[in-house]
Design an enzyme around this catalytic site. Structure first.
Site, PDB file in Angstrom:
ATOM      1  N   PHE A 109       0.852  -1.200   0.000  1.00 18.23           N
ATOM      2  CA  PHE A 109       0.000   0.000   0.000  1.00 18.23           C
ATOM      3  C   PHE A 109       0.879   1.239   0.000  1.00 18.23           C
ATOM      4  O   PHE A 109       1.810   1.343   0.801  1.00 18.23           O
ATOM      5  CB  PHE A 109      -0.919  -0.010   1.227  1.00 18.23           C
ATOM      6  CG  PHE A 109      -1.898   1.144   1.260  1.00 18.23           C
ATOM      7  CD1 PHE A 109      -2.785   1.349   0.215  1.00 18.23           C
ATOM      8  CD2 PHE A 109      -1.924   2.008   2.337  1.00 18.23           C
ATOM      9  CE1 PHE A 109      -3.693   2.404   0.241  1.00 18.23           C
ATOM     10  CE2 PHE A 109      -2.836   3.068   2.380  1.00 18.23           C
ATOM     11  CZ  PHE A 109      -3.715   3.266   1.322  1.00 18.23           C
ATOM     12  N   ILE A 140       4.651  -1.165   3.039  1.00 23.63           N
ATOM     13  CA  ILE A 140       4.313   0.212   2.693  1.00 23.63           C
ATOM     14  C   ILE A 140       5.195   0.616   1.513  1.00 23.63           C
ATOM     15  O   ILE A 140       6.401   0.384   1.519  1.00 23.63           O
ATOM     16  CB  ILE A 140       4.545   1.163   3.886  1.00 23.63           C
ATOM     17  CG1 ILE A 140       3.759   0.691   5.129  1.00 23.63           C
ATOM     18  CG2 ILE A 140       4.154   2.591   3.511  1.00 23.63           C
ATOM     19  CD1 ILE A 140       2.252   0.602   4.966  1.00 23.63           C
ATOM     20  N   LYS A 141       4.569   1.199   0.485  1.00 24.13           N
ATOM     21  CA  LYS A 141       5.327   1.595  -0.706  1.00 24.13           C
ATOM     22  C   LYS A 141       5.845   3.017  -0.558  1.00 24.13           C
ATOM     23  O   LYS A 141       5.097   3.933  -0.232  1.00 24.13           O
ATOM     24  CB  LYS A 141       4.436   1.498  -1.946  1.00 24.13           C
ATOM     25  CG  LYS A 141       4.197   0.085  -2.407  1.00 24.13           C
ATOM     26  CD  LYS A 141       3.257   0.033  -3.590  1.00 24.13           C
ATOM     27  CE  LYS A 141       4.005  -0.025  -4.892  1.00 24.13           C
ATOM     28  NZ  LYS A 141       3.092  -0.287  -6.035  1.00 24.13           N
ATOM     29  N   VAL A 142       7.137   3.155  -0.811  1.00 22.89           N
ATOM     30  CA  VAL A 142       7.824   4.449  -0.723  1.00 22.89           C
ATOM     31  C   VAL A 142       8.511   4.675  -2.074  1.00 22.89           C
ATOM     32  O   VAL A 142       9.163   3.765  -2.590  1.00 22.89           O
ATOM     33  CB  VAL A 142       8.870   4.409   0.417  1.00 22.89           C
ATOM     34  CG1 VAL A 142       9.817   5.594   0.350  1.00 22.89           C
ATOM     35  CG2 VAL A 142       8.172   4.348   1.777  1.00 22.89           C
TER      36      VAL A 142
END
Length: 390
Positions: A109, A140-142
């Site tokens: 996400f 978590i997408k960065v």
């Protein structure tokens, strides 16, 4: 013959699905894909959520409930709906996470694309989302922007699973891989358990060919030598795979070093390369080009629906990434040398693609929030009309 999607696993690659939608989960279709096709993870991005929320009726009841219980702004409503999707998908994928010892079974996400150039904002948003979602098998997408990479390192040092996205350049991938190792070293130093952390580096593929093919075509037009023109023409559709192979060679080198082995002895998992943007944009190329040529050990390929369907019908699969390795990696470097000789700057290409990638996700997020706001206003208007005396 068996299912080609399952056969890919024999070559050490995990297939993740680049799609999410409420109906996919609640209908049991996702669970079936895990069981039938061996899907081992899920990725999402603002464009995928925009299509799901604005383009389907899956969310109408949930949306109505949120609006009339005062959920707040369109962004608050999006977060409520999206996080519920991520939690539901993570629960479906959890048996995979357990079975693979935390190597696969993840759902990704993304932090808000509006934070792509804000290091501290990204760190805070990722922490907040991780807590809100509350699932061990979430990444978590960065973004792999200059501001995103230090945020990623900090988050890894805190034991948060991260999917670094929008990677195009091998040199940026090197920075990301080193940031992962440094982040794990920081976690180990503070007494954290490095064996519980997972990460992937999402290396984009097809968009590179879309832009480089265009530049090759322009150079061809002004190349008088027929042999030179033919050489340039033969490079079409080859640059993205060459770039990916060079990144994979770097992966193999970095994770063979002594520095990594110290962490591996503590149970650390390597940050695998994940091939992203693997749907073919050029109709003249095979629809599974960016799958066939990139199957190899310790990699992930995330497939959109159409590519996954095409692959399921394939006659066979082979380890295209590592076949004739010495020869193919030399060819990959030669491809890059030729581009430099004809003044096609890969650095410029990568910078353009990163900027465009951030812009595309921001535009999708804008559209998504705008569509949700329209639905919110319509529901509130209808509610008021029902309450007014007739």
């Amino acid at each position: 013959m068996g299912n080609p999607l399952l056969n890919i696993q024999k070559f050490g690659q995990s297939i993740w699905y680049d799609n999410i939608r409420r109906g996919l989960i609640t209908s049991g279709e996702l669970k079936e894909m895990v069981e039938r096709d061996g899907v081992l993870g899920i990725t999402s991005n603002p464009a995928i959520f925009e299509k799901a929320l604005a383009g389907s009726t899956d969310y109408d009841q949930a949306l109505e409930r949120l609006v009339f219980t005062g959920a707040g702004t369109a962004k608050d409503i999006f977060e409520n709906l999206a996080i519920e999707d991520i939690q539901l998908a993570a629960d479906v994928m959890y048996p995979v996470y357990v079975r693979t010892g935390g190597r696969d079974g993840y759902v990704s996400f993304e932090v808000s694309p509006y934070l792509a150039y804000d290091t501290q904002g990204t760190v805070e948003e990722a922490r907040r989302l991780r807590t809100l979602i509350g699932r061990d098998n979430v990444m978590i997408k960065v973004p792999g922007t200059p501001e995103g990479v230090p945020a990623f390192k900090q988050l890894i040092s805190e034991g948060i699973n991260i999917n670094v996205t929008l990677l195009f350049a091998v040199e940026v991938y090197r920075e990301v891989a080193l940031a992962y190792i440094e982040g794990l070293e920081g976690l180990a130093k503070s007494g954290g358990d490095v064996s519980k952390v997972a990460s992937v580096a999402s290396f984009f593929v097809s968009r590179i060919d879309s832009l480089v093919d265009q530049k090759l075509s322009e150079v061809q037009k002004v190349t008088a030598n027929p042999e030179g023109r033919a050489k340039l023409e033969s490079m079409a559709g080859k640059v993205a795979i060459a770039n990916a192979k060079i990144a994979y060679a770097l992966y193999r080198d970095l994770y063979a070093e002594k520095r990594w082995k110290v962490l591996a002895e503590k149970g650390a998992k390597s940050q695998r390369l994940l091939w992203a943007s693997t749907s073919t944009k050029n109709p003249n190329y095979s629809k599974t080009l960016y799958v066939d040529e990139l199957i190899g050990q310790e990699t992930v390929n995330t497939l959109p629906a159409e590519t996954l369907t095409e692959l399921r019908a394939a006659e066979s699969v082979r380890p295209g990434l590592t076949e004739n390795w010495e020869e193919s990696i030399e060819q990959a470097h030669e491809t890059m040398r030729i581009l430099a000789q004809v003044n096609i700057s890969m650095e410029e290409v990568m910078d353009t693609l990163l900027r465009e990638g951030v812009d595309k996700f921001s535009e999708a997020f804008d559209k998504l929030l705008s569509a949700l706001e329209k639905k919110r206003q319509a529901l509130l208007g209808a509610g008021q009309a029902e309450q007014s005396p007739g």
